[in-house]
Design an enzyme around this catalytic site. Structure first.
Site, short mmCIF file in Angstrom:
data_model
loop_
_atom_site.label_atom_id
_atom_site.label_comp_id
_atom_site.label_asym_id
_atom_site.label_seq_id
_atom_site.Cartn_x
_atom_site.Cartn_y
_atom_site.Cartn_z
N SER A 139 0.87 -1.30 0.15
CA SER A 139 -0.01 0.12 -0.03
C SER A 139 0.76 1.27 0.00
O SER A 139 1.81 1.38 0.49
CB SER A 139 -0.86 0.14 1.39
N TYR A 152 -1.68 -0.54 10.57
CA TYR A 152 -2.00 -0.74 9.10
C TYR A 152 -0.63 -0.44 8.24
O TYR A 152 -0.25 -0.98 7.53
CB TYR A 152 -3.19 0.05 8.52
N1 LIG Z 1 -8.65 -0.55 -1.31
C1 LIG Z 1 -7.70 0.20 -1.09
O1 LIG Z 1 -7.69 1.34 -0.97
C2 LIG Z 1 -6.17 -0.20 -0.75
C3 LIG Z 1 -6.21 -1.89 -0.38
N2 LIG Z 1 -5.04 -2.34 -0.45
C4 LIG Z 1 -4.71 -3.88 0.05
O2 LIG Z 1 -5.17 -4.71 -0.80
C5 LIG Z 1 -5.81 -6.04 -0.54
C6 LIG Z 1 -7.19 -6.33 -0.94
O3 LIG Z 1 -8.01 -5.16 -0.59
P1 LIG Z 1 -9.40 -4.67 -1.04
O4 LIG Z 1 -9.64 -5.64 -2.09
O5 LIG Z 1 -9.08 -3.29 -1.13
O6 LIG Z 1 -10.42 -4.97 0.11
P2 LIG Z 1 -11.50 -5.88 0.37
O7 LIG Z 1 -11.98 -5.62 1.88
O8 LIG Z 1 -12.53 -5.71 -0.68
O9 LIG Z 1 -11.03 -7.42 0.35
C7 LIG Z 1 -10.20 -7.92 1.32
C8 LIG Z 1 -10.01 -9.36 0.90
O10 LIG Z 1 -9.22 -10.08 2.12
C9 LIG Z 1 -9.70 -11.11 2.68
N3 LIG Z 1 -9.41 -11.20 3.94
C10 LIG Z 1 -9.34 -10.50 5.06
N4 LIG Z 1 -8.75 -11.01 6.17
C11 LIG Z 1 -8.61 -12.43 5.90
C12 LIG Z 1 -8.17 -13.31 6.46
N5 LIG Z 1 -7.91 -13.40 7.65
N6 LIG Z 1 -8.15 -14.79 5.80
C13 LIG Z 1 -8.26 -14.57 4.57
N7 LIG Z 1 -8.52 -13.58 3.72
C14 LIG Z 1 -9.07 -12.55 4.49
C15 LIG Z 1 -11.41 -10.72 2.60
O11 LIG Z 1 -11.81 -11.91 2.53
P3 LIG Z 1 -12.93 -12.83 3.27
O12 LIG Z 1 -13.72 -11.57 4.54
O13 LIG Z 1 -14.07 -13.49 2.75
O14 LIG Z 1 -11.91 -13.61 4.29
C16 LIG Z 1 -11.24 -10.06 1.09
O15 LIG Z 1 -11.50 -11.10 0.40
C17 LIG Z 1 -5.50 -5.71 1.15
O16 LIG Z 1 -4.24 -6.33 1.51
C18 LIG Z 1 -5.21 -4.06 1.42
O17 LIG Z 1 -4.82 -4.01 2.45
C19 LIG Z 1 -3.91 -1.76 -0.38
C20 LIG Z 1 -3.92 -0.44 -1.04
C21 LIG Z 1 -4.99 0.35 -1.20
O1 LIG Z 2 -4.05 0.62 1.73
C1 LIG Z 2 -4.94 1.51 1.38
C2 LIG Z 2 -4.87 3.03 0.90
S1 LIG Z 2 -4.77 4.10 2.57
O2 LIG Z 2 -6.11 4.06 2.84
O3 LIG Z 2 -3.82 3.81 3.15
O4 LIG Z 2 -4.51 5.46 1.61
#
Ligand SMILES: NC(=O)C1=CN([C@@H]2O[C@H](COP(=O)(O)OP(=O)(O)OC[C@H]3O[C@@H](n4cnc5c(N)ncnc54)[C@H](OP(=O)(O)O)[C@@H]3O)[C@@H](O)[C@H]2O)C=CC1
Ligand SMILES: O=CCS(=O)(=O)O
Length: 252
Positions: A139, A152
């Site tokens: 991120s 985070y």
């Molecule tokens: N959206 C944003 O602005 C950004 C997101 N990210 C990163 O990208 C990644 C995906 O996030 P994003 O798609 O945005 O968020 P979402 O919340 O839409 O998706 C997150 C996914 O992670 C899974 N997850 C969470 N905890 C667990 C666990 N303990 N075991 C297995 N699966 C888990 C969830 O599945 P389930 O709950 O079914 O287990 C879900 O499929 C993350 O690592 C996030 O930190 C990075 C930068 C920016």
């Molecule tokens: O990782 C997610 C992007 S932000 O919320 O930290 O800007």
């Protein structure tokens, strides 16, 4: 035989969009996440196009991961790409107001979970060799501090350095490692972070143009589809309408 990708957190956001993008590109899919119903829906949606294997998996459970890897059916064993996407942010308030349990959940998921899955898949990826890939979802928060990011952001700094260190150790195996570091992207991320506050999520993503899950899915698929001799170390990507802010100054 088609290439095989394993995606963690395939039930939402980037992971689900990546599943769809890889299916378009003809890859066989191993889709994991905790929500069984969503995995079933995705399997129904994509299994007409490509072979799909799903496994309900919490990345915090190292034994369960080993079990999932050991039980991969014929045709899904020679994994070529691991997408370490599962992750979350919690506790948007300042550090001094955050709940310790939330800090532990972020560490257990974003750090321990990611290393659990990586450790379990490394032997397979090394056996696959040239052209194999690990893509870790970092991120911008891993590089740039902001209020409320505390654990985070620190967990995503770990993702970046772990990516680079893995690169060093895997040199000579052919396995590539990449940290994709997105900025603001509209997924369920903010809903999770705020404990289900839809209004807060809508406000954050409103009146601007955030990244979409499909943008990141495209980059993930691109990264692992490059010629085997090309390794992207880190890709930091923001919406065009997002940039950095000035230093904060506390004044009387
Ligand atoms: N959206 C944003 O602005 C950004 C997101 N990210 C990163 O990208 C990644 C995906 O996030 P994003 O798609 O945005 O968020 P979402 O919340 O839409 O998706 C997150 C996914 O992670 C899974 N997850 C969470 N905890 C667990 C666990 N303990 N075991 C297995 N699966 C888990 C969830 O599945 P389930 O709950 O079914 O287990 C879900 O499929 C993350 O690592 C996030 O930190 C990075 C930068 C920016
Ligand atoms: O990782 C997610 C992007 S932000 O919320 O930290 O800007």
């Amino acid at each position: 035989m088609s290439d095989i990708v394993l995606i963690t957190g395939a039930t939402s956001g980037f992971g689900r969009a990546a599943a769809r993008r890889f299916a378009e590109a003809g890859w066989s899919l191993i889709l994991t996440g905790r929500r069984a119903e969503r995995l079933e829906d995705l399997e129904k949606e994509l299994s007409d196009k490509v072979p799909v294997h799903t496994a309900v998996l919490d990345v915090r459970d190292a034994e369960a991961i080993k079990g999932v890897v050991a039980a991969l059916p014929e045709g899904f064993r020679a994994v070529k790409a691991l997408i370490n996407n599962a992750g979350l942010a919690l506790a948007p308030e300042p550090a001094q107001k955050a709940d310790l349990d939330d800090w532990h959940t972020m560490i257990d998921t974003n750090i321990t979970g990611l290393v659990n899955v990586t450790h379990a898949l490394l032997p397979t990826l090394i056996e696959t060799g040239a052209g194999a890939s690990i893509v870790n979802l970092g991120s911008v928060a891993g590089q740039w501090p902001y209020p409320g990011s505390h654990v985070y952001g620190a967990s995503k700094a770990f993702v970046q350095q772990f990516t680079y260190n893995l690169r060093c150790d895997l040199q000579g195996t052919g396995v590539r490692v990449t940290d994709i570091a997105p900025g603001m992207a509209e997924t369920e991320f903010t809903l999770v972070r705020t404990g289900g506050d839809q209004a807060a999520s809508d406000k954050l993503y409103g009146d601007t143009t955030p990244l979409e899950a499909e943008d990141i899915a495209e980059l993930i698929c691109y990264t692992v589809s490059l010629p085997a001799h090309v390794n992207i170390n880190r890709l930091e990507v923001m919406p065009t309408r997002q940039a950095w802010s000035a230093f904060a100054v506390d004044r009387d």
